[in-house]
Design a protein around this motif. Structure first.
Motif, mmCIF file in Angstrom:
data_model
loop_
_atom_site.group_PDB
_atom_site.id
_atom_site.type_symbol
_atom_site.label_atom_id
_atom_site.label_comp_id
_atom_site.label_asym_id
_atom_site.label_seq_id
_atom_site.Cartn_x
_atom_site.Cartn_y
_atom_site.Cartn_z
ATOM 1 N N GLY A 62 0.828 -1.239 -0.011
ATOM 2 C CA GLY A 62 -0.026 0.031 0.248
ATOM 3 C C GLY A 62 0.993 1.222 0.106
ATOM 4 N N LYS A 63 2.041 0.992 -0.637
ATOM 5 C CA LYS A 63 2.766 2.667 -0.687
ATOM 6 C C LYS A 63 4.006 1.960 -1.779
ATOM 7 N N ASN A 86 -10.016 7.308 -7.967
ATOM 8 C CA ASN A 86 -10.389 7.772 -6.826
ATOM 9 C C ASN A 86 -10.228 6.692 -5.781
ATOM 10 N N GLU A 87 -10.392 6.942 -4.343
ATOM 11 C CA GLU A 87 -10.110 5.877 -3.570
ATOM 12 C C GLU A 87 -11.083 4.624 -3.461
ATOM 13 N N LYS A 88 -12.273 4.969 -4.139
ATOM 14 C CA LYS A 88 -13.150 3.816 -4.072
ATOM 15 C C LYS A 88 -13.068 2.800 -5.270
ATOM 16 N N GLU A 95 -5.347 1.949 -0.136
ATOM 17 C CA GLU A 95 -4.598 1.709 0.868
ATOM 18 C C GLU A 95 -3.327 2.544 0.809
ATOM 19 N N PRO A 96 -2.849 3.156 -0.198
ATOM 20 C CA PRO A 96 -1.829 4.119 -0.190
ATOM 21 C C PRO A 96 -2.410 5.487 0.407
ATOM 22 N N MET A 97 -3.599 5.673 0.484
ATOM 23 C CA MET A 97 -4.411 6.924 1.115
ATOM 24 C C MET A 97 -4.081 6.614 2.442
ATOM 25 N N LEU A 101 -2.330 8.860 5.313
ATOM 26 C CA LEU A 101 -2.666 9.577 6.297
ATOM 27 C C LEU A 101 -2.222 8.997 7.571
ATOM 28 N N SER A 102 -1.526 7.776 7.680
ATOM 29 C CA SER A 102 -1.072 7.219 8.858
ATOM 30 C C SER A 102 0.357 7.945 9.286
#
Length: 164
Positions: A62-63, A86-88, A95-97, A101-102
């Motif tokens: 995810g990155k 988009n994220e959807k 997962e990258p978003m 955010l984390s």
């Protein structure tokens, strides 16, 4: 970034192609220019598709490269692509978003605190661009915190910086 480069490339090509057709003055030249422009647009879209395909399969866990700045650049390219991702669209965007955010710290910066080479200002600026490119209004508070961090770290007279 890719969108901006493509847009300017396309504007330049349109200008030069249409200018050539106008100078030649023949209707045939205009239709040839239009056909060439359509072919160029198709080539650009195919290049963008290939780039997104590469990014989609190059991410791990995810990155990208386990770096919030690189992940931000990749997300921005994906979200600004002509396909309007988009994220959807699935775990490859969601997962990258979540990872990005984390990585936001208490001070608003986006960085990996365990990194040997912290690049807080760079990663934070890129994260703002990715969050904005997502088009998700839920990230407004994250963006504001990141912007406040960037403003806070600027040198000014309080740090004995002399403007002259």
């Amino acid at each position: 970034m890719i969108r901006t480069v493509s847009k300017w490339l396309l504007v330049g090509l349109v200008s030069s192609t249409m200018g050539m057709a106008h100078v030649q003055g023949a209707e045939g030249a205009k239709s040839n220019a239009s056909a060439e422009l359509l072919a160029i647009k198709a080539d650009i879209k195919e290049s963008l598709n290939q780039g997104v395909h590469y990014l989609r399969h190059a991410q791990k866990d995810g990155k990208w490269l386990s770096h919030p700045g690189v992940t931000s650049l990749c997300l921005q390219a994906i979200f600004e692509c002509h396909r309007n991702y988009n994220e959807k669209d699935g775990p490859w965007t969601r997962e990258p978003m979540e990872y990005l955010l984390s990585m936001q710290q208490d001070d608003g910066a986006f960085c990996d605190p365990k990194s040997r080479t912290p690049t807080k200002n760079y990663s934070t600026a890129l994260a703002i661009l990715a969050l904005k490119a997502s088009g998700n209004p839920a990230y407004a508070a994250n963006i504001q915190r990141a912007q406040a961090f960037l403003v806070e770290i600027q040198c000014d007279e309080g740090e004995k910086y002399d403007a002259e």
